[in-house]
Design a protein around this motif. Sequence first.
Motif, PDB file in Angstrom:
ATOM      1  N   VAL A  39      -4.411  -9.768   1.687  1.00  0.00           N
ATOM      2  CA  VAL A  39      -3.378  -8.761   1.929  1.00  0.00           C
ATOM      3  C   VAL A  39      -4.101  -7.434   2.072  1.00  0.00           C
TER       4      VAL A  39
ATOM      5  N   THR B  77       5.890  -6.964   6.255  1.00  0.00           N
ATOM      6  CA  THR B  77       4.464  -6.919   6.542  1.00  0.00           C
ATOM      7  C   THR B  77       4.230  -7.378   7.982  1.00  0.00           C
TER       8      THR B  77
ATOM      9  N   LEU C  65      -0.586  -4.015  -3.844  1.00  0.00           N
ATOM     10  CA  LEU C  65      -0.962  -4.982  -2.819  1.00  0.00           C
ATOM     11  C   LEU C  65      -1.904  -6.020  -3.414  1.00  0.00           C
TER      12      LEU C  65
ATOM     13  N   VAL D 165       1.019  -3.071   6.115  1.00  0.00           N
ATOM     14  CA  VAL D 165       0.368  -4.131   5.362  1.00  0.00           C
ATOM     15  C   VAL D 165       0.168  -5.342   6.263  1.00  0.00           C
TER      16      VAL D 165
ATOM     17  N   GLU E 235      -0.641  -9.295   6.272  1.00  0.00           N
ATOM     18  CA  GLU E 235      -0.778 -10.543   5.516  1.00  0.00           C
ATOM     19  C   GLU E 235      -1.549 -11.500   6.413  1.00  0.00           C
TER      20      GLU E 235
ATOM     21  N   TYR F 295       5.940  -7.455  13.453  1.00  0.00           N
ATOM     22  CA  TYR F 295       6.493  -7.116  12.144  1.00  0.00           C
ATOM     23  C   TYR F 295       7.470  -8.176  11.655  1.00  0.00           C
TER      24      TYR F 295
ATOM     25  N   ARG G 276       9.491 -10.075   5.152  1.00  0.00           N
ATOM     26  CA  ARG G 276       8.296  -9.896   4.322  1.00  0.00           C
ATOM     27  C   ARG G 276       7.863  -8.437   4.258  1.00  0.00           C
TER      28      ARG G 276
END
Length: 609
Positions: free
Chosen positions: A574, A463, A147, A592, A594, A457, A461
């Motif tokens: 991130v 993320t 990451l 994750v 972003e 979501y 990506r």
Amino acid sequence: MRHIRIALLYWTRLLLLLKQAPPLDYHILAPQSQIGQTMTIQPSLSYLLVLFLALAIHCVVAVRIEYTLAITTAELSPDCHPYRPPIPSTLLINGQFPGPVIRARRGDTLVVRVQNQIFSAENETVTMHYHGIRQRGTPLADGVPFLTQYSIPVGEEYVYEFDVKTQAGTYFYHSHVGMQSVSAFGALIIEDVSQYQYDEERIFLLGDWWHQDRHTQEAGIVSANWSWIGEPDSLLINGRTINNASFAGVKCGGYDVTAVEHGKVYRFRIVGAQTLETLAFGIVNHTFTIIEVDGQGIKPVVTDYLEIAPGQRYSVLFHANQTIDNYYIHTDVRWRAVHPKNGIAILHYNGANNAPKDIVPDPSQLPSFPRESAQWISAEFKPLDRASFAPYELDVKTPAREIILTTAHIMLPSGLSIWTINNVVFQQPEVPIILDILSGTRSTTPNYTAAAQENGYDKMRQTYPIRKGEYIDFVLQNTVILPDSCEAHPWHTHGHFHWEVAYGSGQYNPSVKPGDGNPNVTFVTDPIARDTSLVYPTSYAYFDTDNTENPADSSQVVPCGWKKIRIFADNPGVWLVHCHILAHMMMGMQIVLEEAVEDVVTTVKREGF
């Protein structure tokens, strides 16, 4: 301006303390006939100005503090048991377990040079994460493999540089690769002026230990030939215990001993560095006054024991006011069926007989803990200083954008057991996401609107993109784990603290609002900020006997409690959000974020990377 504001804050607190304090006693130069006498005087304005200037100078002049952490491997038996893995898999930091304490003061810059010296057949890589440090403006220092960086290869090093301008309190650092943090961890203390008075401080690092090869455990939970890591064989306090009476007297160090002086007040910093279980922590015949949770000051709360999930930290005031003697410290497992009883250390009053560190006590000599209760005493936690959260104006009554994260434990046809979130299987990137952003390989213009319409979501990506300046409510929906029970899950937010704004039993219902009077939902009107929150099982806990159905009979996930946490998106980068039970994270219980992707490049360049 920020330094001036901080200095003024110190000045204000100093005046309040002095206003409440009794007259000060000074030994001063005097005629020979008066030498040794004490004169009682009121602090003069000049004296106060000197103190103010000293505090102001500290605020303005930040110090650059450097540490080197060399990671090596060794055979170790912290619980006196003779087990040794076929290949040494215990990681040491500067030859120590636990690792050395890292200390700084609020406003300082930390430079930590991590050297991978794990010269073994396994060729292990490593990173270091600074748990609870927000890394505001320094996302490359967060220490998450794939990451924010590539893992550090053998024979190489990585330099983490970050400041702690706005944080103080109890933190810790640990590896973020596999299960290395079973032993690769240490305390990280950010000091600041405290409004509480105490004489000294002590640190307690909680841990867990297996009589298994770590490499085999890691392979078992990520392979088709899946196998669980098992429950720990021992619970450690400051890296030590005795597994059982059969090994008492073995020359391995025995129990950890913490010495105190009768009549003194101590600040105990307790760090949940364990990797699987939530723990109760208590000392015979003593109480604690909680003053800090996850680096945030709270109004004092008195308790007989602490409940500490993996990743959580507490500071307590401890009054050494009992009869001069030795007292057992004990940790016990919460919210899991298996309870090793060997989490033991000793509190030793100076002047008492030698601490019996090589003798296993009878269980009746240990502190006892009540049956688990969802939320423990967290409802009593209130922020010490709401102004410390500026510029955040937290209004818990105003809805924020909501993202529901529903976990599910499933078994794939291949035999691999995984955790999914919203039916998505976590995929580790091949290249660190932030490096792709910095190189221009990854777009810096995510479709925030489209992602919001898909419960946050972004499928392309993989993320959860969030805009700068947003308040986001994450609903952490707990579900029954295979085959038939519900566990407690500690969720940790990298790059942010968060507020626990609501929690409830069963399935989250977004239509329930404050004032509805729903007994199964609690809205928190004055939440504290923290970085690791425990989502409790409100049904199907291991000790529940009144469940009306067997969840194993259902093809659907069975909800068993939830918690809503709110973050403010002010930190481009991130960031990982994950369960801090290591095995669960490795099995996929992670997402994750972003955050403000369009600002990541300028943020990193501003910091000189």
